[in-house]
Design an enzyme around this catalytic site. Sequence first.
Site, PDB file in Angstrom:
ATOM      1  N   ASP A  52     -15.757  21.877 -10.874  1.00  0.00           N
ATOM      2  CA  ASP A  52     -14.411  22.424 -11.028  1.00  0.00           C
ATOM      3  C   ASP A  52     -14.443  23.445 -12.161  1.00  0.00           C
ATOM      4  OD1 ASP A  52     -11.721  22.921 -10.992  1.00  0.00           O
ATOM      5  OD2 ASP A  52     -11.130  21.015 -11.928  1.00  0.00           O
ATOM      6  N   HIS A  53     -14.751  24.689 -11.830  1.00  0.00           N
ATOM      7  CA  HIS A  53     -15.005  25.718 -12.830  1.00  0.00           C
ATOM      8  C   HIS A  53     -13.766  26.046 -13.654  1.00  0.00           C
ATOM      9  CE1 HIS A  53     -18.434  25.901 -10.339  1.00  0.00           C
ATOM     10  NE2 HIS A  53     -17.897  26.634  -9.401  1.00  0.00           N
TER      11      HIS A  53
END
Length: 453
Positions: free
Chosen positions: A162-163
């Site tokens: 989950d950047h």
Amino acid sequence: MSILSASFCTPFAANARAALSTHSSQSTSSLTGPIRWRLSAPWASGRRCPCLVLCSSKPSGTAELVDDKHPTAAAVAASSGSGSDGSHSRTFLDARSEEDLLSGIRKETEAGRLPLNIARAMEELYENYRNAVLQSGNPRAKEVVLSNMAVALDRIFLDVQDHFVFPPYHKAIREPFDYYMFVQNYIHPLIDFRNSYVGNISLFHEMEQNLQQGHNIVLISNHQTEADPAVIALLLEATNPHIAENMNYVAGDRVVTDPLCKPFSRGRNLLCVYSKKHMNDDPELVEMKRRSNAKSLKEMALLLRGGSRIIWIAPSGGRDRPDPATRQWSPAPFDASSVDNMRRLVEHAGVPGHIYPLALLCYDIMPPPAQVEKEIGERRVISFHGTGVSVAPEISFDEIYAAHEDPEEAKVAYTQALYESVNQQYNVLKSAIHGKRGLEASIPTVTLSQPWL
């Protein structure tokens, strides 16, 4: 791992006058394989800003405290929560041994959830951090390593899934997960406090008084490692906690595109800019970087307009490097345009401002590559060592300007005065730490102390 650095790059500087004008009209943002790896993440070339720092969460069965002020990452995670939505894997948080951590890396890689190059980097980071903490002689070193690295690996893995995207001005994330405290606890075991020093502690007290009165403070500094912000905070937290926790750092673009750095950048207040050293690395991204820098400049102007802000900036545009011939370290030269842009922002803020020269010596704990690299994914060499920070009296531009008829000459002279002060302080710290002179290395203009004793 984590830092920052950055100087205003040329396009950033070109927008300074426009930003000042705009802000004045506003009212108030394995794995076996070669050690030399490169990280090339698909998100690394997108709209990302630069930044720094370290992180945390909760492994089971590990020691809860390293000392009274610096619990392990496990304790921080337990008190602040994991910061995820509950669907995130606990592969690393549930680790009870070194083998659990390393097998966890292999497990997530084989499952296709962790890219091989990042997995190798995580394994190397673990090994280097473990060896460095073991150097300290701490009888609980193995427990500290397991706890801190379990959380570090977890946060790296979380960002892969989950950047996180850094805005032009990033506020430190303190809840539901306290990233600031984790970075403190992660770097703390790497510092030899018996061989660390603060120069001119009284000036840091002076700065805090100025901040309380609504004044702005700018620290013109050299930059040595990704861990600079944590080193500054750790050396000052006993006497100047407000400065330690509220510093705003001008951060270069490298630390928010490296998957190992991004999680460590979320616990600091960051003004994200693209350094001119890397402005043209990818011609297709130059215009995007310029626009991003313009936004960051406006954010900085607004922050200063509000007063009571302290900002750290490294006008060299990057970390110090050793001389290729002598292998000796010294502060990298300052860029005069970067210093002048910062000075003008302070002067146009509408509140009193002060510019101080600050010196850092901490390259031993996390030295950068010998040369500036274009590729993302440098090798992290980590050691246990003494560190130092020092500040000298503020330097007045007006006094220097009065001695020069040419404004451009005055700008260069002002930058040189700041640089010479940083060098003098750096040499005192070097004598104390590397020369092993300790407090006796003090000189009339730089008084060393160890305020944590």
